[in-house]
Design a protein around this motif. Structure first.
Motif, PDB file in Angstrom:
ATOM      1  N   ARG A  66       0.894  -0.988   0.153  1.00 24.50           N
ATOM      2  CA  ARG A  66      -0.237   0.021   0.158  1.00 24.50           C
ATOM      3  C   ARG A  66       1.050   1.440  -0.258  1.00 24.50           C
ATOM      4  O   ARG A  66       0.188   2.195   0.085  1.00 24.50           O
ATOM      5  N   ASN A  67       2.112   1.018  -0.958  1.00 25.50           N
ATOM      6  CA  ASN A  67       2.684   2.390  -0.463  1.00 25.50           C
ATOM      7  C   ASN A  67       3.462   2.540  -1.869  1.00 25.50           C
ATOM      8  O   ASN A  67       3.201   2.216  -3.217  1.00 25.50           O
ATOM      9  N   THR A  68       1.681   3.377  -2.639  1.00 26.68           N
ATOM     10  CA  THR A  68       0.953   3.887  -3.679  1.00 26.68           C
ATOM     11  C   THR A  68       2.168   5.441  -4.444  1.00 26.68           C
ATOM     12  O   THR A  68       2.903   6.135  -3.418  1.00 26.68           O
ATOM     13  N   GLY A  69       2.769   5.529  -5.660  1.00 29.41           N
ATOM     14  CA  GLY A  69       3.254   6.476  -5.739  1.00 29.41           C
ATOM     15  C   GLY A  69       4.468   7.499  -5.620  1.00 29.41           C
ATOM     16  O   GLY A  69       5.314   8.125  -5.438  1.00 29.41           O
ATOM     17  N   VAL A  70       5.786   5.917  -6.004  1.00 31.33           N
ATOM     18  CA  VAL A  70       6.440   5.827  -6.063  1.00 31.33           C
ATOM     19  C   VAL A  70       7.689   6.042  -6.853  1.00 31.33           C
ATOM     20  O   VAL A  70       6.901   5.966  -8.124  1.00 31.33           O
ATOM     21  N   LYS A  71       8.352   7.265  -6.688  1.00 27.00           N
ATOM     22  CA  LYS A  71       9.136   6.811  -8.140  1.00 27.00           C
ATOM     23  C   LYS A  71      10.854   6.750  -7.547  1.00 27.00           C
ATOM     24  O   LYS A  71      11.400   7.503  -6.790  1.00 27.00           O
ATOM     25  N   LEU A  72      11.417   5.585  -8.584  1.00 26.66           N
ATOM     26  CA  LEU A  72      12.500   5.494  -8.444  1.00 26.66           C
ATOM     27  C   LEU A  72      13.108   5.282 -10.077  1.00 26.66           C
ATOM     28  O   LEU A  72      12.783   5.714 -10.879  1.00 26.66           O
ATOM     29  N   PHE A  73      14.822   4.745  -8.979  1.00 19.92           N
ATOM     30  CA  PHE A  73      15.282   5.977 -10.516  1.00 19.92           C
ATOM     31  C   PHE A  73      16.902   4.119  -9.614  1.00 19.92           C
ATOM     32  O   PHE A  73      16.775   3.566  -9.094  1.00 19.92           O
ATOM     33  N   GLU A  74      16.782   4.115 -10.702  1.00 16.73           N
ATOM     34  CA  GLU A  74      18.515   3.268 -11.109  1.00 16.73           C
ATOM     35  C   GLU A  74      19.886   3.567 -12.138  1.00 16.73           C
ATOM     36  O   GLU A  74      19.061   3.500 -12.954  1.00 16.73           O
ATOM     37  N   THR A  75      21.045   3.588 -11.826  1.00 16.74           N
ATOM     38  CA  THR A  75      21.859   2.851 -12.943  1.00 16.74           C
ATOM     39  C   THR A  75      22.459   2.092 -12.678  1.00 16.74           C
ATOM     40  O   THR A  75      22.651   0.854 -11.432  1.00 16.74           O
ATOM     41  N   GLY A  76      22.401   1.062 -13.731  1.00 17.83           N
ATOM     42  CA  GLY A  76      23.028   0.715 -13.620  1.00 17.83           C
ATOM     43  C   GLY A  76      23.720  -1.015 -15.192  1.00 17.83           C
ATOM     44  O   GLY A  76      23.292  -0.194 -15.786  1.00 17.83           O
ATOM     45  N   ALA A  77      24.341  -1.974 -14.865  1.00 16.43           N
ATOM     46  CA  ALA A  77      24.204  -2.510 -16.368  1.00 16.43           C
ATOM     47  C   ALA A  77      23.793  -3.288 -16.561  1.00 16.43           C
ATOM     48  O   ALA A  77      22.726  -4.226 -16.541  1.00 16.43           O
ATOM     49  N   VAL A  78      23.200  -3.294 -17.856  1.00 14.42           N
ATOM     50  CA  VAL A  78      22.218  -4.089 -18.828  1.00 14.42           C
ATOM     51  C   VAL A  78      23.356  -5.364 -19.732  1.00 14.42           C
ATOM     52  O   VAL A  78      24.840  -4.653 -19.897  1.00 14.42           O
ATOM     53  N   PHE A  79      22.542  -6.450 -20.170  1.00 17.07           N
ATOM     54  CA  PHE A  79      23.585  -7.443 -21.239  1.00 17.07           C
ATOM     55  C   PHE A  79      22.765  -7.525 -21.936  1.00 17.07           C
ATOM     56  O   PHE A  79      21.667  -7.766 -22.102  1.00 17.07           O
ATOM     57  N   ARG A  80      23.833  -7.686 -23.228  1.00 11.32           N
ATOM     58  CA  ARG A  80      22.872  -8.280 -24.496  1.00 11.32           C
ATOM     59  C   ARG A  80      23.965  -9.055 -24.696  1.00 11.32           C
ATOM     60  O   ARG A  80      25.125  -8.648 -24.555  1.00 11.32           O
ATOM     61  N   ASN A  81      23.885 -10.631 -25.784  1.00 11.50           N
ATOM     62  CA  ASN A  81      24.841 -10.975 -26.557  1.00 11.50           C
ATOM     63  C   ASN A  81      25.926 -10.187 -27.458  1.00 11.50           C
ATOM     64  O   ASN A  81      25.100  -9.642 -28.155  1.00 11.50           O
ATOM     65  N   SER A  82      26.497 -10.899 -27.141  1.00 10.69           N
ATOM     66  CA  SER A  82      27.569 -10.227 -28.641  1.00 10.69           C
ATOM     67  C   SER A  82      27.280 -10.698 -29.666  1.00 10.69           C
ATOM     68  O   SER A  82      28.250 -10.284 -30.564  1.00 10.69           O
ATOM     69  N   GLY A  83      26.993 -12.097 -30.065  1.00 11.79           N
ATOM     70  CA  GLY A  83      26.904 -12.684 -30.950  1.00 11.79           C
ATOM     71  C   GLY A  83      27.637 -14.197 -31.202  1.00 11.79           C
ATOM     72  O   GLY A  83      27.686 -14.688 -31.821  1.00 11.79           O
ATOM     73  N   ASP A  84      28.734 -13.506 -30.201  1.00  6.88           N
ATOM     74  CA  ASP A  84      29.765 -14.663 -30.395  1.00  6.88           C
ATOM     75  C   ASP A  84      29.981 -15.337 -28.973  1.00  6.88           C
ATOM     76  O   ASP A  84      29.892 -14.511 -27.937  1.00  6.88           O
ATOM     77  N   SER A  85      29.248 -17.075 -29.251  1.00  4.82           N
ATOM     78  CA  SER A  85      28.791 -18.143 -28.497  1.00  4.82           C
ATOM     79  C   SER A  85      30.187 -17.893 -27.385  1.00  4.82           C
ATOM     80  O   SER A  85      30.027 -17.771 -26.104  1.00  4.82           O
ATOM     81  N   ALA A  86      31.571 -17.235 -27.685  1.00  8.17           N
ATOM     82  CA  ALA A  86      32.458 -17.489 -27.170  1.00  8.17           C
ATOM     83  C   ALA A  86      32.973 -16.416 -26.427  1.00  8.17           C
ATOM     84  O   ALA A  86      33.579 -16.225 -25.206  1.00  8.17           O
ATOM     85  N   ALA A  87      32.194 -15.307 -26.102  1.00  8.59           N
ATOM     86  CA  ALA A  87      33.126 -13.738 -25.412  1.00  8.59           C
ATOM     87  C   ALA A  87      32.067 -13.761 -24.590  1.00  8.59           C
ATOM     88  O   ALA A  87      30.784 -14.178 -25.000  1.00  8.59           O
ATOM     89  N   LEU A  88      32.392 -12.649 -24.000  1.00  8.61           N
ATOM     90  CA  LEU A  88      31.724 -12.596 -22.607  1.00  8.61           C
ATOM     91  C   LEU A  88      30.552 -11.356 -23.530  1.00  8.61           C
ATOM     92  O   LEU A  88      29.965 -10.559 -24.686  1.00  8.61           O
ATOM     93  N   PRO A  89      28.647 -10.830 -22.904  1.00  9.01           N
ATOM     94  CA  PRO A  89      28.229  -9.985 -23.279  1.00  9.01           C
ATOM     95  C   PRO A  89      28.558  -8.461 -23.141  1.00  9.01           C
ATOM     96  O   PRO A  89      29.646  -8.826 -22.678  1.00  9.01           O
ATOM     97  N   ASP A  90      27.634  -8.054 -23.747  1.00  8.24           N
ATOM     98  CA  ASP A  90      28.029  -6.568 -24.004  1.00  8.24           C
ATOM     99  C   ASP A  90      27.087  -6.171 -23.121  1.00  8.24           C
ATOM    100  O   ASP A  90      26.542  -6.129 -22.496  1.00  8.24           O
ATOM    101  N   GLU A  91      28.115  -5.431 -22.267  1.00  9.01           N
ATOM    102  CA  GLU A  91      27.238  -5.256 -20.827  1.00  9.01           C
ATOM    103  C   GLU A  91      27.865  -3.032 -20.994  1.00  9.01           C
ATOM    104  O   GLU A  91      28.557  -2.820 -21.618  1.00  9.01           O
ATOM    105  N   HIS A  92      27.091  -2.757 -20.714  1.00  8.99           N
ATOM    106  CA  HIS A  92      26.450  -0.764 -20.565  1.00  8.99           C
ATOM    107  C   HIS A  92      25.740  -0.301 -19.709  1.00  8.99           C
ATOM    108  O   HIS A  92      24.893  -1.138 -19.313  1.00  8.99           O
ATOM    109  N   GLU A  93      26.013   1.298 -18.791  1.00 16.39           N
ATOM    110  CA  GLU A  93      25.250   1.388 -18.096  1.00 16.39           C
ATOM    111  C   GLU A  93      24.404   1.797 -18.822  1.00 16.39           C
ATOM    112  O   GLU A  93      24.495   2.476 -19.252  1.00 16.39           O
ATOM    113  N   HIS A  94      23.090   2.086 -18.286  1.00 15.21           N
ATOM    114  CA  HIS A  94      21.988   2.451 -17.979  1.00 15.21           C
ATOM    115  C   HIS A  94      21.232   3.690 -16.819  1.00 15.21           C
ATOM    116  O   HIS A  94      21.817   3.253 -16.136  1.00 15.21           O
TER     117      HIS A  94
END
Length: 171
Positions: A66-94
């Motif tokens: 029952r806590n309505t009207g919440v206004k939140l933000f976050e800064t953090g990494a999001v991840f996407r497959n790089s297309g190369d199964s042997a490589a690490l995923p792409d990581e970007h701050e958002h």
């Protein structure tokens, strides 16, 4: 962080690990999310491709208490497959913000505040094809013609999936 806190938002720190169906539940269309090889639990077996699912879960938790009207933000990494199964995923701050009990106009004030404080001209282009956002209340955010994100009102279907009864604005 200072700008976001200065506008009255609260910083959230959701887990970067998601359940496999959390991406679709948030209305996002990621064909191949980054899967963990040895997850501790199935509910934490995918790396987030967006900050939206975690912020939605945080707002839903607040609504369930029952806590309505919440206004939140976050800064953090999001991840996407790089297309190369042997490589690490792409990581970007958002940067992401979810304002419950708010509409698209409320988040536009936040965009103007960010634009002014960062001294960059943010361009908005209305569109009807942004995943997770209302079909007629969303826009792409660009700097010098390069798309950097999206802004708008959350799709009511997505809000319903998280049992959020009010309108929510997303940045």
């Amino acid at each position: 962080r200072q700008i976001m806190i200065g506008t009255g938002l609260i910083e959230a720190m959701p887990n970067p690990f998601l359940a496999p169906d959390d991406v679709a539940k948030a209305g996002l269309s990621v064909e191949d999310p980054v899967q963990l090889l040895n997850p501790l639990a199935v509910e934490e077996s995918v790396l987030r491709p967006s900050l939206l699912p975690g912020l939605l879960t945080s707002v839903a938790y607040n609504y369930s208490h029952r806590n309505t009207g919440v206004k939140l933000f976050e800064t953090g990494a999001v991840f996407r497959n790089s297309g190369d199964s042997a490589a690490l995923p792409d990581e970007h701050e958002h940067l992401g913000a979810l304002l419950s009990d708010s509409d698209a106009f409320a988040v536009m004030g936040l965009i103007r505040e960010l634009s002014s404080a960062l001294k960059v001209e943010l361009e908005l282009t209305n569109t009807d094809d942004l995943p997770g956002l209302h079909p007629t209340r969303g826009a792409r955010v660009c700097i010098a013609g390069t798309e950097i994100g999206s802004v708008g009102e959350l799709d009511p279907i997505v809000a319903e999936r998280y049992e959020i009864e009010d309108r929510c604005a997303w940045l």
